[in-house]
Design an enzyme around this catalytic site. Structure first.
Site, PDB file in Angstrom:
ATOM      1  CE1 TYR A 131      -3.935  -2.141   5.654  1.00 47.66           C
ATOM      2  CE2 TYR A 131      -3.448   0.115   4.996  1.00 47.66           C
ATOM      3  CZ  TYR A 131      -3.778  -1.192   4.668  1.00 47.66           C
ATOM      4  OH  TYR A 131      -3.948  -1.541   3.340  1.00 47.66           O
ATOM      5  CB  SER A 142      -0.868   0.007   1.259  1.00 49.23           C
ATOM      6  OG  SER A 142      -1.566   1.231   1.377  1.00 49.23           O
TER       7      SER A 142
HETATM    8  P1  NAP Z   1     -11.616  -6.155   0.946  1.00 49.92           P
HETATM    9  O1  NAP Z   1     -12.626  -5.952  -0.121  1.00 49.92           O
HETATM   10  O2  NAP Z   1     -12.033  -5.982   2.369  1.00 49.92           O
HETATM   11  O3  NAP Z   1     -10.925  -7.602   0.753  1.00 49.92           O
HETATM   12  C1  NAP Z   1     -10.067  -8.135   1.728  1.00 49.92           C
HETATM   13  C2  NAP Z   1      -9.911  -9.624   1.488  1.00 49.92           C
HETATM   14  O4  NAP Z   1      -8.987 -10.163   2.453  1.00 49.92           O
HETATM   15  C3  NAP Z   1     -11.206 -10.403   1.629  1.00 49.92           C
HETATM   16  O5  NAP Z   1     -11.342 -11.278   0.532  1.00 49.92           O
HETATM   17  C4  NAP Z   1     -11.029 -11.193   2.910  1.00 49.92           C
HETATM   18  O6  NAP Z   1     -11.676 -12.453   2.812  1.00 49.92           O
HETATM   19  C5  NAP Z   1      -9.515 -11.397   2.903  1.00 49.92           C
HETATM   20  N1  NAP Z   1      -9.013 -11.725   4.241  1.00 49.92           N
HETATM   21  C6  NAP Z   1      -8.945 -10.907   5.327  1.00 49.92           C
HETATM   22  N2  NAP Z   1      -8.470 -11.582   6.385  1.00 49.92           N
HETATM   23  C7  NAP Z   1      -8.231 -12.858   5.969  1.00 49.92           C
HETATM   24  C8  NAP Z   1      -7.748 -14.029   6.598  1.00 49.92           C
HETATM   25  N3  NAP Z   1      -7.400 -14.030   7.898  1.00 49.92           N
HETATM   26  N4  NAP Z   1      -7.638 -15.161   5.881  1.00 49.92           N
HETATM   27  C9  NAP Z   1      -7.981 -15.187   4.572  1.00 49.92           C
HETATM   28  N5  NAP Z   1      -8.425 -14.103   3.912  1.00 49.92           N
HETATM   29  C10 NAP Z   1      -8.571 -12.955   4.605  1.00 49.92           C
HETATM   30  O7  NAP Z   1     -10.384  -5.143   0.740  1.00 49.92           O
HETATM   31  P2  NAP Z   1      -9.431  -4.849  -0.520  1.00 49.92           P
HETATM   32  O8  NAP Z   1      -9.333  -3.388  -0.637  1.00 49.92           O
HETATM   33  O9  NAP Z   1      -9.803  -5.642  -1.705  1.00 49.92           O
HETATM   34  O10 NAP Z   1      -8.048  -5.371   0.084  1.00 49.92           O
HETATM   35  C11 NAP Z   1      -7.166  -6.219  -0.634  1.00 49.92           C
HETATM   36  C12 NAP Z   1      -5.725  -5.821  -0.268  1.00 49.92           C
HETATM   37  O11 NAP Z   1      -5.470  -4.503  -0.771  1.00 49.92           O
HETATM   38  C13 NAP Z   1      -5.439  -5.762   1.228  1.00 49.92           C
HETATM   39  O12 NAP Z   1      -4.173  -6.321   1.476  1.00 49.92           O
HETATM   40  C14 NAP Z   1      -5.432  -4.267   1.522  1.00 49.92           C
HETATM   41  O13 NAP Z   1      -4.617  -3.974   2.633  1.00 49.92           O
HETATM   42  C15 NAP Z   1      -4.835  -3.740   0.235  1.00 49.92           C
HETATM   43  N6  NAP Z   1      -5.077  -2.328  -0.064  1.00 49.92           N
HETATM   44  C16 NAP Z   1      -6.346  -1.838  -0.072  1.00 49.92           C
HETATM   45  C17 NAP Z   1      -6.536  -0.482  -0.356  1.00 49.92           C
HETATM   46  C18 NAP Z   1      -7.915   0.141  -0.365  1.00 49.92           C
HETATM   47  O14 NAP Z   1      -8.026   1.384  -0.334  1.00 49.92           O
HETATM   48  N7  NAP Z   1      -8.964  -0.633  -0.455  1.00 49.92           N
HETATM   49  C19 NAP Z   1      -5.437   0.354  -0.618  1.00 49.92           C
HETATM   50  C20 NAP Z   1      -4.163  -0.204  -0.620  1.00 49.92           C
HETATM   51  C21 NAP Z   1      -3.986  -1.543  -0.338  1.00 49.92           C
HETATM   52  P3  NAP Z   1     -12.543 -13.139   3.983  1.00 49.92           P
HETATM   53  O15 NAP Z   1     -13.087 -12.046   4.847  1.00 49.92           O
HETATM   54  O16 NAP Z   1     -13.581 -13.928   3.245  1.00 49.92           O
HETATM   55  O17 NAP Z   1     -11.550 -14.014   4.685  1.00 49.92           O
END
Ligand code: NAP
Length: 250
Positions: free
Chosen positions: A150, A138
């Site tokens: 985070y 990120s």
């Molecule tokens: P999201 O829609 O909340 O998706 C997060 C995913 O992580 C879900 O599929 C969730 O699946 C999975 N997850 C969480 N804890 C887990 C565990 N213990 N075991 C297995 N799976 C787990 O958020 P997103 O934005 O797509 O996030 C994806 C990545 O992008 C993350 O690493 C986040 O830090 C990064 N990111 C996001 C942003 C943003 O603004 N959205 C910006 C920069 C980076 P389950 O709940 O079904 O387990």
């Protein structure tokens, strides 16, 4: 002609991971979809035509993670791309009022979970002389912005990727750190424990990147010739930027 890819994606139940699964599926990859919510995995696998392998797994469970990868069906055991997408922010308290369970959740998922999955997949990639580990870090890991715990967990991801890249020099395994700015996913809702009103208020200045924008970036890095390694890639919506240094009158 590009060789058939076997792509394992953590975080496939939502956001960036689900969008990445759709992009890889569209180009004929064999998929391993990983997340904790079985019904979402099943729904995505059905949407993609039913050939994806579904693994309901909590990546913070080290033993379960190692077992799950060791028992993949033969047809998808030779993982060629791993997208470490699972991750989360939890809570908004300042450090002085920090909730230890929030901290543990972020560190266990974003750092230990990612390491568990990487450790399970990497030996096979090295042995087969083929592989690509794509970690979703990120911008919060480079610019203080997303909450100290985070952001620091994502600094780990960004820097671990660069270290792994260095360590794997001499192997054919590629390592990429994708470092997005704000993306429209369930991320904020998860952070605020489902408080939709607060999440909507925080999202008022969008639109930000879509999950598919990031998915397209991930697939682009994967599709480059196998000798081309994108080390790290920062990606933001054009309506986001880093801020200036801030000062207060004292
Ligand atoms: P999201 O829609 O909340 O998706 C997060 C995913 O992580 C879900 O599929 C969730 O699946 C999975 N997850 C969480 N804890 C887990 C565990 N213990 N075991 C297995 N799976 C787990 O958020 P997103 O934005 O797509 O996030 C994806 C990545 O992008 C993350 O690493 C986040 O830090 C990064 N990111 C996001 C942003 C943003 O603004 N959205 C910006 C920069 C980076 P389950 O709940 O079904 O387990």
């Amino acid at each position: 002609m590009m060789r058939q890819q076997i792509v394992a994606i953590t975080g496939a139940t939502s956001g960036i991971g689900a969008a990445t699964a759709r992009r890889f599926a569209a180009q004929g990859a064999r998929l391993i979809l990983i997340g904790r919510r079985q019904e979402r995995l099943d729904a995505l696998a059905a949407e993609l035509g039913g050939s994806a392998h579904v693994v309901a797994l909590d990546i913070t469970d080290r033993a379960a993670t190692l077992t799950a990868f060791a028992s993949l069906p033969e047809a998808c055991a030779a993982v060629s791309v791993l997208v470490n997408g699972a991750g989360l922010a939890s809570g908004t308290n300042p450090v002085a009022k920090g909730d230890f369970s929030d901290w543990d959740r972020m560190i266990d998922t974003n750092i230990n979970g990612l390491l568990n999955v990487t450790r399970a997949v990497l030996p096979g990639m090295i042995e087969r002389e083929r592989g690509h580990i794509i970690n979703i870090g990120s911008v919060a890991g480079t610019y203080p912005s997303g909450g100290p715990i985070y952001g620091s967990s994502k600094a780990f991801v960004n820097f671990f990727s660069l270290n792994l890249r260095r360590e794997l020099l001499g192997s054919k395994v590629r390592t990429t750190s994708i470092e997005p700015g704000r993306v429209d996913t369930e991320f904020t809702l998860v952070r605020l424990r489902g408080d939709e009103e607060r999440a909507k208020a925080l999202e008022a200045d969008g639109p930000f990147l879509s999950a598919d924008d990031v998915a397209q970036t991930i697939v682009m890095c994967s599709d480059l010739p196998e000798h081309v390694n994108v080390n790290r890639l920062e990606v933001m919506s054009v309506n986001q930027s880093t801020g200036p240094f801030s000062y207060v009158k004292m």
